[in-house]
Design a protein around this motif. Structure first.
Motif, PDB file in Angstrom:
ATOM      1  N   ILE A   1      27.910 126.384  22.471  1.00  0.00           N
ATOM      2  CA  ILE A   1      29.599 126.041  22.505  1.00  0.00           C
ATOM      3  C   ILE A   1      30.083 124.663  22.332  1.00  0.00           C
ATOM      4  O   ILE A   1      29.971 124.004  21.105  1.00  0.00           O
ATOM      5  CB  ILE A   1      30.560 127.066  23.398  1.00  0.00           C
ATOM      6  N   MET A   2      29.628 124.135  23.482  1.00  0.00           N
ATOM      7  CA  MET A   2      30.275 121.706  23.291  1.00  0.00           C
ATOM      8  C   MET A   2      28.659 121.232  22.365  1.00  0.00           C
ATOM      9  O   MET A   2      28.945 120.312  22.924  1.00  0.00           O
ATOM     10  CB  MET A   2      30.331 121.896  24.792  1.00  0.00           C
ATOM     11  N   HIS A   3      27.928 122.054  22.645  1.00  0.00           N
ATOM     12  CA  HIS A   3      26.184 121.144  21.561  1.00  0.00           C
ATOM     13  C   HIS A   3      26.230 120.174  22.937  1.00  0.00           C
ATOM     14  O   HIS A   3      26.227 118.699  22.506  1.00  0.00           O
ATOM     15  CB  HIS A   3      26.949 120.709  20.582  1.00  0.00           C
ATOM     16  N   GLY A   4      26.133 120.402  24.501  1.00  0.00           N
ATOM     17  CA  GLY A   4      26.412 119.014  25.146  1.00  0.00           C
ATOM     18  C   GLY A   4      24.720 119.329  25.454  1.00  0.00           C
ATOM     19  O   GLY A   4      23.863 119.278  24.913  1.00  0.00           O
ATOM     20  N   SER A   5      24.740 118.271  26.767  1.00  0.00           N
ATOM     21  CA  SER A   5      23.712 117.645  27.310  1.00  0.00           C
ATOM     22  C   SER A   5      22.652 118.095  28.060  1.00  0.00           C
ATOM     23  O   SER A   5      23.619 119.257  28.692  1.00  0.00           O
ATOM     24  CB  SER A   5      23.749 116.197  28.069  1.00  0.00           C
ATOM     25  N   TRP A   6      21.774 118.714  28.079  1.00  0.00           N
ATOM     26  CA  TRP A   6      20.882 119.955  28.395  1.00  0.00           C
ATOM     27  C   TRP A   6      21.016 119.336  30.120  1.00  0.00           C
ATOM     28  O   TRP A   6      20.611 119.727  31.037  1.00  0.00           O
ATOM     29  CB  TRP A   6      19.293 119.292  27.971  1.00  0.00           C
ATOM     30  N   LYS A   7      20.370 117.351  29.820  1.00  0.00           N
ATOM     31  CA  LYS A   7      21.083 117.382  31.533  1.00  0.00           C
ATOM     32  C   LYS A   7      22.461 117.684  32.787  1.00  0.00           C
ATOM     33  O   LYS A   7      21.954 118.110  33.746  1.00  0.00           O
ATOM     34  CB  LYS A   7      20.873 115.871  31.722  1.00  0.00           C
ATOM     35  N   THR A   8      23.249 117.521  31.733  1.00  0.00           N
ATOM     36  CA  THR A   8      23.919 118.520  32.901  1.00  0.00           C
ATOM     37  C   THR A   8      24.116 119.932  32.672  1.00  0.00           C
ATOM     38  O   THR A   8      24.962 120.418  33.904  1.00  0.00           O
ATOM     39  CB  THR A   8      25.700 118.133  30.976  1.00  0.00           C
ATOM     40  N   ALA A   9      23.469 120.579  31.461  1.00  0.00           N
ATOM     41  CA  ALA A   9      23.127 121.941  31.952  1.00  0.00           C
ATOM     42  C   ALA A   9      22.450 122.362  33.365  1.00  0.00           C
ATOM     43  O   ALA A   9      22.764 123.359  34.088  1.00  0.00           O
ATOM     44  CB  ALA A   9      22.661 122.567  30.831  1.00  0.00           C
ATOM     45  N   VAL A  10      21.675 121.724  33.438  1.00  0.00           N
ATOM     46  CA  VAL A  10      20.913 121.414  35.261  1.00  0.00           C
ATOM     47  C   VAL A  10      21.263 120.897  36.019  1.00  0.00           C
ATOM     48  O   VAL A  10      21.684 121.928  36.896  1.00  0.00           O
ATOM     49  CB  VAL A  10      19.738 120.888  35.009  1.00  0.00           C
ATOM     50  N   VAL A  11      22.480 120.726  36.585  1.00  0.00           N
ATOM     51  CA  VAL A  11      23.877 120.354  36.689  1.00  0.00           C
ATOM     52  C   VAL A  11      24.237 120.739  37.514  1.00  0.00           C
ATOM     53  O   VAL A  11      25.037 121.879  38.814  1.00  0.00           O
ATOM     54  CB  VAL A  11      24.530 119.101  36.714  1.00  0.00           C
ATOM     55  N   HIS A  12      25.087 121.863  36.263  1.00  0.00           N
ATOM     56  CA  HIS A  12      26.351 123.083  36.610  1.00  0.00           C
ATOM     57  C   HIS A  12      24.814 124.188  36.520  1.00  0.00           C
ATOM     58  O   HIS A  12      25.728 125.398  38.003  1.00  0.00           O
ATOM     59  CB  HIS A  12      26.722 123.664  35.544  1.00  0.00           C
ATOM     60  N   SER A  13      23.517 124.237  36.391  1.00  0.00           N
ATOM     61  CA  SER A  13      23.043 124.979  36.804  1.00  0.00           C
ATOM     62  C   SER A  13      22.527 125.140  38.647  1.00  0.00           C
ATOM     63  O   SER A  13      22.566 125.947  39.374  1.00  0.00           O
ATOM     64  CB  SER A  13      21.782 125.603  36.099  1.00  0.00           C
ATOM     65  N   THR A  14      22.328 124.336  39.521  1.00  0.00           N
ATOM     66  CA  THR A  14      21.950 123.771  40.198  1.00  0.00           C
ATOM     67  C   THR A  14      23.622 123.763  40.998  1.00  0.00           C
ATOM     68  O   THR A  14      23.273 123.938  42.322  1.00  0.00           O
ATOM     69  CB  THR A  14      21.801 122.155  40.874  1.00  0.00           C
TER      70      THR A  14
END
Length: 528
Positions: A173-186
């Motif tokens: 949706i936001m087309h953001g960074s994969w690094k941000t996705a990992v931070v939220h996943s942890t």
């Protein structure tokens, strides 16, 4: 023991399966960055797992053991005081560990700046998980495995829901960074802990009256000071935390040596090294941990039973519990590991994408998982019979073997090297522990030998059937697609599984290990 193992195995394996299934959409949404994301996730989680062990300080398992010990003596009041004091110790160790993880993240990141926000997102989980784990230990001390199992599954459910929702929003949706996705996943580890605490609170309210009645009607003959209780918890807990961290320490040795060793072997970019690291440290590890969770669950069930037998000084019961635990381990773990090895290519493709090297690494990891699972359960047995110092020494020898072999194995076998050195180190430690247990309790290996051979034979037949189905179907089906891989995986798992079930029921092996209820299953399936 079988009842306890069923609950703990169910909770553990369903949470592990859920923790593996989420990978399919997660990897899809991350796209070309999935291996980099997996590598980053693994780097952060390995360090976090060690700090989480330090925060819980082995206290849940120690309290489970001590509560079971005092309950066996009808001193339920002492057990309840142990729990209260354990909560105080856990709050302290959780706070200290969380602060070190948060503020020490730059030092722990080993030069990778992307790891720092991941570690800091995990620090908050370290604050709350110790109390949750301790409450599970209390229920286990009362031989109530259901609250722990259901809480474990609910924790994973909350975690996975948040992981997938946040990753989808960030990437799609936001087309953001994969690094941000990992931070939220942890960070989802904290969300999961809230889910686990909710279930434990429900079971506490449900069982509070019964547990209070047991406390009010206990002998109350033991007079133990608060300081003595805290000291007992700490003395029991320190060996638990080190031994429980055994597998994590092996993985951290890999994390802090793999990149240096591989750069000495050849000219690799950091992007390439992260991809190779992801293959065995995250991708394969996620799947073999489903199998290893079987051993972990059984080990959690056996500790209170062994502790109770030790309190009664009943060596015969201890011997029976040890032999039962080992046989149950062989019965479940060996066919599961060999089965995973047989279907390594289609299952790897379903969860990630087609990769010949990834499938090979998963197959070798499946074999190594047998030794990792064996270490888990024999170490738990040693702790259950209060042989903590011996266990630490034997783990130390295994870690030394791992360290000595690490660089030579990587130089010779590259990405497979860390797996092989782990397998040898775990095998050495497991052998030393089993040898020590045999010297003290005289385990009836001669009586067990025929049954072990049966299990091994049936497991090899299961492997051969599953492997044959995979090979034949790949002659007519393209192995590179996820859907086609699933069309291979389902009949291979079903075929191998049905063969094993038939053999263990036909030979009466299942009835001998799991009880007479298996007879009714055999009759329903018309197996004579």
């Amino acid at each position: 023991m079988v009842q306890g193992s069923v609950w703990m195995t169910a909770g553990s394996i369903f949470s592990r399966i859920l923790g593996a299934i989420y990978i399919i959409p997660w990897v899809t949404w991350l796209g070309a960055y999935s291996d980099q994301a997996n590598a980053l996730f693994s780097k952060g989680y390995n360090i976090y797992s060690l700090f989480l062990m330090a925060a819980t300080a082995g206290i849940p398992a120690a309290v489970s053991k001590l509560v079971s010990h005092y309950n066996e003596l009808n001193e339920y009041g002492v057990g309840r005081r142990l729990y209260k004091h354990g909560m105080l110790v856990s709050a302290f160790t959780g706070l200290i560990s969380a602060m070190i993880l948060f503020f020490g993240a730059p030092l722990l990141a080993n030069g990778d700046a992307n790891v720092v926000p991941v570690l800091r997102s995990l620090a908050v989980a370290v604050l709350v998980i110790p109390g949750m784990s301790l409450s599970r230990g209390l229920f286990q001390g009362y031989h109530q495995m259901a609250p722990s199992a259901i809480s474990q599954f609910n924790e994973q459910l909350f975690r996975v829901i948040y992981m997938l929702a946040s990753t989808y929003v960030i990437m799609k949706i936001m087309h953001g960074s994969w690094k941000t996705a990992v931070v939220h996943s942890t960070f989802a580890a904290f969300i999961g802990a809230i889910g686990g605490i909710i279930i434990l609170g429900y079971y506490w309210l449900k069982n509070r009256k019964q547990m209070n009645d047991l406390r009010d009607n206990s002998n109350d003959e033991l007079v133990i000071s608060s300081w003595t209780l805290i000291k007992d918890i700490i003395i029991q807990a320190i060996p638990f935390v080190i031994v429980s961290s055994g597998t994590i320490i092996f993985q951290l040795i890999d994390q802090y040596t793999f990149f240096d060793a591989m750069q000495r072997v050849g000219s690799y970019s950091m992007w390439q090294l992260n991809q190779l690291w992801a293959l065995f440290s995250f991708n394969a590890n996620k799947l073999i941990m489903i199998v290893i969770s079987l051993a972990s669950a059984m080990s959690e069930a056996v500790i209170p039973l062994l502790s109770a037998a030790r309190a009664r000084k009943d060596n015969r019961d201890i011997r029976n519990q040890i032999s039962n635990a080992l046989m149950l381990f062989y019965f479940v773990m060996i066919p599961a590991a060999l089965g995973l090895a047989a279907v390594s290519t289609p299952i790897y493709t379903v969860f990630y994408r087609y990769s010949a090297s990834g499938s090979t690494i998963l197959e070798i990891s499946a074999y190594v998982a047998i030794f990792m699972g064996l270490f888990t359960i024999v170490a738990a047995i040693m702790q259950g019979v209060s042989e903590n110092i011996k266990t630490l020494k034997m783990l130390g020898i295994g870690l030394l073997v791992k360290l000595v072999l690490q660089y030579p194995m990587i130089f010779m076998f590259k990405t497979i090297g860390p797996l092989l050195s782990t397998g040898v180190g775990m095998a050495v430690t497991s052998y030393l522990i089993i040898h020590s247990l045999n010297n003290e309790f005289h385990i009836p290996f001669r009586k067990m030998f025929k049954t072990i051979n049966q299990i091994l034979l049936y497991s090899i037949i299961t492997y051969a059937v599953a492997k044959l189905i995979v090979t034949l179907l790949y002659f007519v089906i393209d192995p590179s697609g996820r859907v086609t891989a699933a069309l291979v995986l389902i009949p291979a798992v079903a075929g191998g599984g049905l063969v094993y079930v038939y053999l263990v029921l036909k030979s009466r092996l299942a009835q001998m290990l799991l009880g007479p209820r298996m007879d009714s299953l055999r009759i329903k399936l018309h197996i004579k």
